[in-house]
Design a protein around this motif. Structure first.
Motif, mmCIF file in Angstrom:
data_model
loop_
_atom_site.group_PDB
_atom_site.id
_atom_site.type_symbol
_atom_site.label_atom_id
_atom_site.label_comp_id
_atom_site.label_asym_id
_atom_site.label_seq_id
_atom_site.Cartn_x
_atom_site.Cartn_y
_atom_site.Cartn_z
ATOM 1 N N LEU A 156 -8.756 -1.796 5.920
ATOM 2 C CA LEU A 156 -9.178 -1.001 4.767
ATOM 3 C C LEU A 156 -10.366 -1.630 4.044
ATOM 4 O O LEU A 156 -11.233 -0.916 3.527
ATOM 5 C CB LEU A 156 -8.009 -0.807 3.803
ATOM 6 C CG LEU A 156 -6.873 0.089 4.304
ATOM 7 C CD1 LEU A 156 -5.776 0.190 3.253
ATOM 8 C CD2 LEU A 156 -7.390 1.475 4.679
ATOM 9 N N ALA B 177 -4.028 6.086 8.360
ATOM 10 C CA ALA B 177 -4.515 5.529 7.093
ATOM 11 C C ALA B 177 -5.955 5.921 6.781
ATOM 12 O O ALA B 177 -6.515 5.456 5.788
ATOM 13 C CB ALA B 177 -4.386 4.010 7.110
ATOM 14 N N ASP C 259 -13.198 -0.691 6.157
ATOM 15 C CA ASP C 259 -13.412 0.750 6.052
ATOM 16 C C ASP C 259 -14.132 1.114 4.763
ATOM 17 O O ASP C 259 -15.064 1.931 4.757
ATOM 18 C CB ASP C 259 -12.065 1.480 6.127
ATOM 19 C CG ASP C 259 -12.214 2.989 6.109
ATOM 20 O OD1 ASP C 259 -12.979 3.510 6.948
ATOM 21 O OD2 ASP C 259 -11.574 3.641 5.272
ATOM 22 N N TYR D 143 -4.690 -4.152 5.572
ATOM 23 C CA TYR D 143 -5.582 -4.595 4.494
ATOM 24 C C TYR D 143 -6.956 -4.983 5.044
ATOM 25 O O TYR D 143 -7.995 -4.587 4.494
ATOM 26 C CB TYR D 143 -4.942 -5.759 3.760
ATOM 27 C CG TYR D 143 -5.754 -6.339 2.621
ATOM 28 C CD1 TYR D 143 -6.233 -5.530 1.599
ATOM 29 C CD2 TYR D 143 -6.027 -7.701 2.559
ATOM 30 C CE1 TYR D 143 -6.976 -6.060 0.544
ATOM 31 C CE2 TYR D 143 -6.752 -8.248 1.514
ATOM 32 C CZ TYR D 143 -7.229 -7.422 0.511
ATOM 33 O OH TYR D 143 -7.963 -7.950 -0.522
ATOM 34 N N VAL E 261 -8.712 5.188 8.464
ATOM 35 C CA VAL E 261 -9.690 4.136 8.772
ATOM 36 C C VAL E 261 -10.744 4.741 9.705
ATOM 37 O O VAL E 261 -10.438 5.124 10.832
ATOM 38 C CB VAL E 261 -9.005 2.920 9.421
ATOM 39 C CG1 VAL E 261 -10.032 1.853 9.759
ATOM 40 C CG2 VAL E 261 -7.947 2.357 8.476
ATOM 41 N N ASP F 271 -3.851 7.872 0.352
ATOM 42 C CA ASP F 271 -4.858 7.424 -0.607
ATOM 43 C C ASP F 271 -4.252 6.517 -1.680
ATOM 44 O O ASP F 271 -4.916 5.598 -2.175
ATOM 45 C CB ASP F 271 -5.526 8.628 -1.265
ATOM 46 C CG ASP F 271 -6.702 9.140 -0.438
ATOM 47 O OD1 ASP F 271 -6.732 8.861 0.767
ATOM 48 O OD2 ASP F 271 -7.581 9.799 -0.997
ATOM 49 N N ARG G 97 -3.915 3.064 -0.038
ATOM 50 C CA ARG G 97 -5.268 2.513 0.111
ATOM 51 C C ARG G 97 -5.754 1.966 -1.230
ATOM 52 O O ARG G 97 -6.288 0.851 -1.310
ATOM 53 C CB ARG G 97 -6.236 3.593 0.613
ATOM 54 C CG ARG G 97 -6.107 3.994 2.068
ATOM 55 C CD ARG G 97 -7.021 5.180 2.385
ATOM 56 N NE ARG G 97 -8.409 4.829 2.186
ATOM 57 C CZ ARG G 97 -9.279 4.552 3.168
ATOM 58 N NH1 ARG G 97 -8.879 4.592 4.431
ATOM 59 N NH2 ARG G 97 -10.526 4.240 2.895
ATOM 60 N N VAL H 260 -12.773 4.462 -1.025
ATOM 61 C CA VAL H 260 -11.408 3.923 -1.133
ATOM 62 C C VAL H 260 -10.355 5.011 -0.999
ATOM 63 O O VAL H 260 -9.355 4.838 -0.299
ATOM 64 C CB VAL H 260 -11.242 3.175 -2.482
ATOM 65 C CG1 VAL H 260 -9.795 2.732 -2.684
ATOM 66 C CG2 VAL H 260 -12.180 1.975 -2.529
#
Length: 632
Positions: free
Chosen positions: A99, A167, A102, A96, A169, A407, A410, A566
């Motif tokens: 993200l 993920a 990111d 988290y 990032v 996605d 995320r 995102v």
């Protein structure tokens, strides 16, 4: 990173080489802080134009007490996560944090001002993460696993790197505190503090918690019965055992920085965001702020960086870890002067004091400014309970990425995560949200309006100004647009700036909520005008049908652009289906529905991209309802 080191009691042993017993260069500190105050905002940041001032603070000392450069106006920014402690595998809380950073970094890249002239340009946005690999807990964890500390660090650091890569990032720098460049930065920073008379050697004693790697004041220690019924001291917050320790350490003159820190936070209301966390820090500064131990004896802590010139002392791990934020900017070389004034830290609330009191004080002591922004987020619980190995409820991020897609997960974390308070995770919530907002609302809208039944030519249809005149209320035929249709245009026109303001104020969840609201509004627009009921053989119907599809595809284009930070893969799939080129996906100048305003539309008449299937397949197959593609 670990919890903080709150000093209990210290006694000087030897005087420092300069400034002994005197307040630390307060005029210089005030000068540095005055630089911060020139352009800070006194209320939540609200942008007034898509390409206007970003509201950067001035200042940015160079480490020698001289004022630094003004905040970059070209979109330059540096984002950092905490560097993560390698005593255990990563969990969704770590993901988290990564993200959030990111999304902020991706958003900044997409709206950065393109450099003049031909050829590739240096990146204007940096984003760093990494692993914190020194400390007593690493020694202990390695011994328990039958590994050397170096072997344990290599193994767990690789897990973090692999997770972030999986993920999506988009880090530009993954730093490990065992790297030579970091050792150089830490030793230089230590030397600056010592040269300024801010370090002295003293006897340090107090309650020490080995599990939390910190000293605790008396008020943070409680006595509870142990297994044998005997009362034992424990850390009040964590419940871990503590013991009384006394040793000779180097100590930082933290007590001299209360007023400069308070002035910094009062002059820049956005220095720590969200606001409740800034108020917490100000409250801490009303309490006692004793000097701080910044080293440990080598006999107790050997897995760390030695104090320069004193191999019997090891630099305490939190000082080591914090300097990573300078290392990734190029410190101590001159390169760091360009990047440090633009640095944004993204941290969890458990290390707030660490970053909002100790770190700014160390920076001020070294003649530098505090970070530009400290963004603070809360934690994730599972069915209302704190994640814990003992409870067996730690959520594995790898499983989530596989189950919900990269996605999808995320989107869930950033849509549901609210920085101000803890958020709860459970699988049904994830499935319900993703199916409703990505599969049905967004995916269904795209599939419906690109279907050959409605758009047999497969091109971006033409907009008819007479069907949808820019002056609301025109009733002369063939005007078709209703008041609700004009409301949609107003909402989507305002959406890019609204989203930008939310990003500026660390409210990514609100940005996604705003996009989702407009997606629902667009679905209502399509449902209300029912293009599948219109007859293409009738000229008036054909013009209105194409106009409805044009407006809807323009809305989808804006949604795809704004979702890029995102859900990058999903947004790419959506924009590619619309035929939007990669060079047309920036966020700096989004022009929504230009034909409505009498301007040419570069997409009108362009062939749509290939159909690659459902944008986001539903996760809940038990309901037996995939996103419908209207065929009538």
């Amino acid at each position: 990173m670990r919890l903080l080191f709150t000093p209990a009691r210290s006694m000087p042993v030897s005087a420092p080489t300069c400034l002994a017993g005197a307040p630390v260069a307060l005029p210089m500190l005030r000068a540095v802080l005055r630089g911060l105050g020139h352009s800070v905002l006194r209320r939540p940041h609200r942008r007034v134009s898509a390409s206007g001032s970003r509201g950067w603070c001035n200042g940015g000392g160079d480490g020698e007490g001289r004022p630094g450069p003004r905040r970059a106006q070209d979109g330059r920014a540096c984002f950092t996560t905490p560097i993560f402690y390698v005593n255990a595998a990563p969990h969704i809380g770590h993901l988290y944090s990564a993200l959030l950073a990111d999304a902020l970094a991706r958003f900044s890249r997409l709206r950065a001002k393109p450099p003049p002239g031909p050829g590739p340009a240096a990146p204007l946005v940096r984003f760093s993460t990494g692993t914190d690999e020194h400390g007593l807990k690493i020694q202990q964890a390695a011994a328990a696993a039958g590994l050397t500390p170096s072997e344990l660090c290599d193994r767990v650091s690789a897990q973090f790197r692999a997770l972030f890569q999986e993920a999506g990032v988009s880090v530009s720098d993954f730093l490990r505190t065992t790297e030579a460049r970091h050792r150089r930065a830490v030793h230089h920073f230590w030397g600056v503090l010592r040269a300024r008379g801010l370090l002295y050697k003293g006897l340090y004693e107090g309650w020490y918690c080995a599990s939390d790697e910190c000293f605790l004041p008396e008020a943070k220690v409680t006595w509870r019965p142990g297994p044998d019924g005997e009362s034992r001291p424990e850390a009040l917050e964590s419940g871990h055992p503590v013991c009384w320790m006394k040793e000779e350490n180097y100590i930082f003159r933290l007590s001299q920085f209360r007023e400069p820190l308070r002035q910094w936070l009062q002059d820049d209301p956005q220095a720590v965001t969200p606001e409740p966390f800034r108020l917490v820090v100000l409250q801490w500064l009303e309490e006692d702020l004793p000097d701080l131990s910044v080293s440990r004896g080598n006999s107790h802590l050997y897995w760390g960086l030695p104090v320069p010139g004193d191999p019997m002392q090891t630099i305490y791990v939190w000082v080591d870890a914090l300097v990573n934020y300078l290392t990734v900017t190029g410190y101590p070389d001159s390169e760091h002067k360009v990047w440090w004034p633009t640095t944004h830290h993204i941290i969890g609330k458990d290390i707030l004091k660490f970053h909002a009191i100790y770190w700014p004080a160390l920076l001020l002591g070294a003649g530098m400014t505090p970070p530009h922004r400290i963004y603070v987020h809360s934690h994730w619980t599972v069915h209302g309970q704190k994640m814990s190995k003992s409870l067996g409820n730690v959520v594995d991020p790898w499983t989530c990425l596989d189950r919900f897609t990269v996605d999808g997960f995320r989107y869930f974390l950033l849509r549901q995560g609210v920085p101000n308070w803890d958020c709860d995770y459970y699988e049904k919530k994830v499935v319900k949200l993703l199916d409703a907002e990505l599969a049905d609302a967004l995916g269904g809208l795209l599939n419906r309006c690109t279907a050959t039944s409605l758009n047999p030519t497969g091109i971006f249809p033409e907009f008819c100004p007479s069907c949808f005149p820019s002056v609301e209320g025109v009733t002369v035929a063939p005007a078709k647009a209703q008041p609700e249709d004009y409301a949609l245009v107003r909402s989507v026109s305002a959406l890019p700036l609204q989203v930008e303001n939310y990003y500026e104020n660390f409210q990514i969840y609100k940005a996604l909520e705003a996009v989702s609201t407009c997606v629902r509004q667009t679905n209502s627009f399509v449902q209300r005008n029912a293009p599948w009921k219109l007859n293409r053989e009738n000229l008036a119907d054909a013009q209105w049908l194409d106009t409805v599809l044009h407006v809807t595809l323009e809305c989808l284009r804006v949604f795809g652009l704004l979702l890029q930070p995102v859900t990058p893969a999903l947004a790419d799939k959506l924009l590619s289906r619309l035929g939007i080129f990669e060079t047309e996906r920036g966020l700096r100048d989004i022009c929504f529905l230009p034909r409505y305003y009498g301007q040419p539309c570069p997409f009108e008449g362009r062939r749509l991209g290939p159909d690659t299937g459902l944008l986001f397949p539903r996760l809940d197959k038990s309901r037996a309802r995939l996103a419908k593609v209207h065929s009538t």
